[in-house]
Design a protein around this motif. Structure first.
Motif, PDB file in Angstrom:
ATOM      1  N   SER A 189       0.862  -1.177   0.000  1.00  0.00           N
ATOM      2  CA  SER A 189       0.000   0.000   0.000  1.00  0.00           C
ATOM      3  C   SER A 189       0.900   1.230   0.000  1.00  0.00           C
ATOM      4  N   PHE A 190       0.660   2.144  -0.955  1.00  0.00           N
ATOM      5  CA  PHE A 190       1.460   3.368  -1.076  1.00  0.00           C
ATOM      6  C   PHE A 190       0.608   4.533  -0.577  1.00  0.00           C
ATOM      7  N   ASN A 191       0.982   5.059   0.579  1.00  0.00           N
ATOM      8  CA  ASN A 191       0.140   6.025   1.272  1.00  0.00           C
ATOM      9  C   ASN A 191       0.567   7.462   0.997  1.00  0.00           C
ATOM     10  N   PHE A 192      -0.346   8.255   0.396  1.00  0.00           N
ATOM     11  CA  PHE A 192      -0.124   9.681   0.150  1.00  0.00           C
ATOM     12  C   PHE A 192      -1.102  10.455   1.038  1.00  0.00           C
ATOM     13  N   THR A 193      -0.564  11.195   2.003  1.00  0.00           N
ATOM     14  CA  THR A 193      -1.400  11.857   3.001  1.00  0.00           C
ATOM     15  C   THR A 193      -1.250  13.372   2.926  1.00  0.00           C
ATOM     16  N   TYR A 194      -2.379  14.046   3.076  1.00  0.00           N
ATOM     17  CA  TYR A 194      -2.397  15.510   3.160  1.00  0.00           C
ATOM     18  C   TYR A 194      -3.267  15.916   4.343  1.00  0.00           C
ATOM     19  N   ALA A 195      -2.767  16.848   5.158  1.00  0.00           N
ATOM     20  CA  ALA A 195      -3.530  17.342   6.300  1.00  0.00           C
ATOM     21  C   ALA A 195      -3.357  18.854   6.415  1.00  0.00           C
ATOM     22  N   ARG A 196      -4.367  19.473   6.985  1.00  0.00           N
ATOM     23  CA  ARG A 196      -4.331  20.947   7.137  1.00  0.00           C
ATOM     24  C   ARG A 196      -5.028  21.333   8.426  1.00  0.00           C
ATOM     25  N   GLN A 197      -4.423  22.280   9.119  1.00  0.00           N
ATOM     26  CA  GLN A 197      -5.019  22.824  10.335  1.00  0.00           C
ATOM     27  C   GLN A 197      -6.059  23.858   9.942  1.00  0.00           C
ATOM     28  N   LEU A 198      -7.315  23.607  10.267  1.00  0.00           N
ATOM     29  CA  LEU A 198      -8.393  24.511   9.884  1.00  0.00           C
ATOM     30  C   LEU A 198      -8.626  25.609  10.910  1.00  0.00           C
ATOM     31  N   SER A 199      -8.283  25.319  12.165  1.00  0.00           N
ATOM     32  CA  SER A 199      -8.429  26.270  13.251  1.00  0.00           C
ATOM     33  C   SER A 199      -7.493  25.814  14.370  1.00  0.00           C
ATOM     34  N   PRO A 200      -7.349  26.591  15.431  1.00  0.00           N
ATOM     35  CA  PRO A 200      -6.474  26.154  16.524  1.00  0.00           C
ATOM     36  C   PRO A 200      -6.893  24.825  17.149  1.00  0.00           C
ATOM     37  N   THR A 201      -8.150  24.434  16.969  1.00  0.00           N
ATOM     38  CA  THR A 201      -8.633  23.210  17.606  1.00  0.00           C
ATOM     39  C   THR A 201      -8.996  22.096  16.621  1.00  0.00           C
ATOM     40  N   LEU A 202      -9.126  22.429  15.339  1.00  0.00           N
ATOM     41  CA  LEU A 202      -9.642  21.456  14.382  1.00  0.00           C
ATOM     42  C   LEU A 202      -8.695  21.275  13.197  1.00  0.00           C
ATOM     43  N   SER A 203      -8.482  20.019  12.825  1.00  0.00           N
ATOM     44  CA  SER A 203      -7.694  19.694  11.635  1.00  0.00           C
ATOM     45  C   SER A 203      -8.384  18.569  10.883  1.00  0.00           C
ATOM     46  N   MET A 204      -8.113  18.495   9.579  1.00  0.00           N
ATOM     47  CA  MET A 204      -8.670  17.443   8.746  1.00  0.00           C
ATOM     48  C   MET A 204      -7.577  16.913   7.830  1.00  0.00           C
ATOM     49  N   GLY A 205      -7.744  15.678   7.389  1.00  0.00           N
ATOM     50  CA  GLY A 205      -6.753  15.089   6.509  1.00  0.00           C
ATOM     51  C   GLY A 205      -7.321  13.936   5.722  1.00  0.00           C
ATOM     52  N   LEU A 206      -6.622  13.584   4.656  1.00  0.00           N
ATOM     53  CA  LEU A 206      -7.026  12.428   3.866  1.00  0.00           C
ATOM     54  C   LEU A 206      -5.789  11.702   3.355  1.00  0.00           C
ATOM     55  N   THR A 207      -5.937  10.418   3.164  1.00  0.00           N
ATOM     56  CA  THR A 207      -4.869   9.567   2.650  1.00  0.00           C
ATOM     57  C   THR A 207      -5.377   8.795   1.446  1.00  0.00           C
ATOM     58  N   ALA A 208      -4.670   8.879   0.343  1.00  0.00           N
ATOM     59  CA  ALA A 208      -4.959   8.060  -0.842  1.00  0.00           C
ATOM     60  C   ALA A 208      -3.994   6.887  -0.842  1.00  0.00           C
ATOM     61  N   LYS A 209      -4.534   5.681  -1.082  1.00  0.00           N
ATOM     62  CA  LYS A 209      -3.722   4.465  -0.950  1.00  0.00           C
ATOM     63  C   LYS A 209      -3.871   3.563  -2.174  1.00  0.00           C
ATOM     64  N   PRO A 210      -3.034   3.735  -3.182  1.00  0.00           N
ATOM     65  CA  PRO A 210      -2.973   2.724  -4.242  1.00  0.00           C
ATOM     66  C   PRO A 210      -2.449   1.416  -3.644  1.00  0.00           C
ATOM     67  N   ILE A 211      -3.055   0.301  -4.057  1.00  0.00           N
ATOM     68  CA  ILE A 211      -2.737  -1.004  -3.459  1.00  0.00           C
ATOM     69  C   ILE A 211      -2.374  -1.990  -4.550  1.00  0.00           C
ATOM     70  N   TYR A 212      -1.310  -2.733  -4.317  1.00  0.00           N
ATOM     71  CA  TYR A 212      -0.913  -3.802  -5.236  1.00  0.00           C
ATOM     72  C   TYR A 212      -0.746  -5.084  -4.439  1.00  0.00           C
ATOM     73  N   SER A 213      -1.379  -6.153  -4.922  1.00  0.00           N
ATOM     74  CA  SER A 213      -1.325  -7.445  -4.253  1.00  0.00           C
ATOM     75  C   SER A 213      -0.913  -8.524  -5.242  1.00  0.00           C
ATOM     76  N   LYS A 214       0.068  -9.331  -4.853  1.00  0.00           N
ATOM     77  CA  LYS A 214       0.562 -10.413  -5.701  1.00  0.00           C
ATOM     78  C   LYS A 214       0.575 -11.689  -4.879  1.00  0.00           C
ATOM     79  N   LEU A 215      -0.329 -12.605  -5.179  1.00  0.00           N
ATOM     80  CA  LEU A 215      -0.441 -13.881  -4.480  1.00  0.00           C
ATOM     81  C   LEU A 215      -0.165 -15.006  -5.478  1.00  0.00           C
ATOM     82  N   ASP A 216       1.093 -15.443  -5.536  1.00  0.00           N
ATOM     83  CA  ASP A 216       1.553 -16.436  -6.496  1.00  0.00           C
ATOM     84  C   ASP A 216       1.275 -15.924  -7.918  1.00  0.00           C
ATOM     85  N   VAL A 217       0.464 -16.623  -8.693  1.00  0.00           N
ATOM     86  CA  VAL A 217       0.211 -16.218 -10.069  1.00  0.00           C
ATOM     87  C   VAL A 217      -0.956 -15.241 -10.180  1.00  0.00           C
ATOM     88  N   TYR A 218      -1.597 -14.930  -9.058  1.00  0.00           N
ATOM     89  CA  TYR A 218      -2.739 -14.031  -9.061  1.00  0.00           C
ATOM     90  C   TYR A 218      -2.309 -12.654  -8.572  1.00  0.00           C
TER      91      TYR A 218
END
Length: 341
Positions: free
Chosen positions: A130-159
């Protein structure tokens, strides 16, 4: 920016209509705890506020400007030769926000591949990323918000499979009251390509956490409420009679309200006698009920750990007891590159 973040979070919540338990969704490795500190606190925490970049993995809104140029390396020698870990780095830009990038991977080891008559067909391997790209921002002295985008690659033998997931988090902090609260919607997304043309659900989860530090004592308490998209986390074993005879918990759908409520809760406490040393303890009720052995519950569901600073590095260790057969050991090392300038 604040308006757009609220809209994104609202849309994500309304689009998420259910959650999955273990084994009922794909990419379940996303729910593994790689931070030694969080593992020691019971395996889940979305509300602690300090300069630990590991916390941004659990709630993107906890990524702060104080983490500028912070980096972390986590390693977990898991059970049955499974290994997983996480490496991450953060960078703050004035008047823009704080960004971080991380890679979460798990290696399931090598397997002997055979055909239907038992002939040796070589070695099979399995790993997920999982490749995690995160962005966060302080909206006020008490409140912050953020989001993470996660491209995922899975390799299980031949699948193989590729997917995309996202975490949306909010954090509220009242510094003068030593209180903080976090809300995060995790793993909202979809498979882009499936293993064998079978589309599977994502391990989505909604979590709410609270943290309170005592004003005149070096203790900090946390309560994390998880799996809020699915109220009833109990289950009935496929073979109830054999499960009962084996000594393991025989769960049923007639569990009381208190039992069902506690399965959502993870409790954690930190003892912090100084800024360079801390000791952590946690209790995961659901883990104890599902994996504990009735004849000898022992320490199943309990966890502990500690952290200490040496020179410009913070070392942490966490141990979580799952059942009589084993525990997980978590190792973390973090630093801030600006300290070397």
């Amino acid at each position: 920016m604040q308006k757009y973040l609220y809209v994104i979070l609202l849309v994500a919540i309304t689009q998420t209509i259910g959650a999955q338990r273990g084994g009922e969704s794909t990419y379940d490795f996303l729910n593994l705890t790689n931070s030694a500190r969080v593992a020691a606190l019971g395996g889940s925490n979305v509300s602690i506020t300090d300069n630990d970049i590991n916390m941004a993995y659990h709630n993107p809104a906890l990524l702060q400007k104080e983490m500028d140029e912070a980096m972390v390396l986590n390693y977990v020698p898991y059970m049955t030769n499974i290994n997983y870990g996480y490496v991450g780095f953060a960078k703050h830009f004035e008047n823009v926000g704080t960004f971080s990038f991380g890679i979460h991977n798990i290696n399931y080891g090598d397997f002997q591949r055979t055909n239907e008559i038992g002939e040796d067909m070589g070695i099979a391997t399995a790993a997920e990323y999982s490749f995690n790209f995160t962005y966060a921002r302080q909206l006020s002295p008490t409140l912050s918000m953020g989001l993470t985008a996660k491209p995922i690659y899975s390799k299980l033998d031949v699948y193989s499979s590729f997917g995309i997931a996202a975490d949306f988090g909010v954090h509220y902090r009242k510094a003068e009251k030593n209180f903080s609260m976090g809300i995060v919607l995790k793993n909202v997304g979809s498979q882009i390509s499936s293993y064998d043309n079978i589309q599977e659900d994502m391990p989505s989860d909604l979590q709410i956490g609270f943290t309170k530090k005592l004003a005149h004592a070096p203790f900090r308490f946390s309560l994390t409420i998880q799996n809020l998209l699915d109220w009833d986390l109990t289950y009935t074993p496929y073979d109830a009679e054999n499960a009962s005879n084996s000594g393991f918990s025989n769960e049923s759908d007639d569990s009381g309200f208190g039992d069902k409520a506690l399965r959502h809760m993870v409790f954690g406490v930190e003892f912090m006698p100084s800024k360079t040393f801390h000791v952590d303890f946690g209790y995961n009720y659901r883990r104890r009920q599902e994996l504990g052995y009735e004849e000898r519950m022992s320490t199943a569901g309990l966890s502990w750990g500690f952290g200490f600073r040496v020179y410009k590095f913070l070392f942490s260790y966490g141990s979580a007891r799952y059942h009589l057969g084993g525990a997980s050991n978590h190792f973390s090392i973090s630093t801030n590159l600006s300290n070397f300038k």
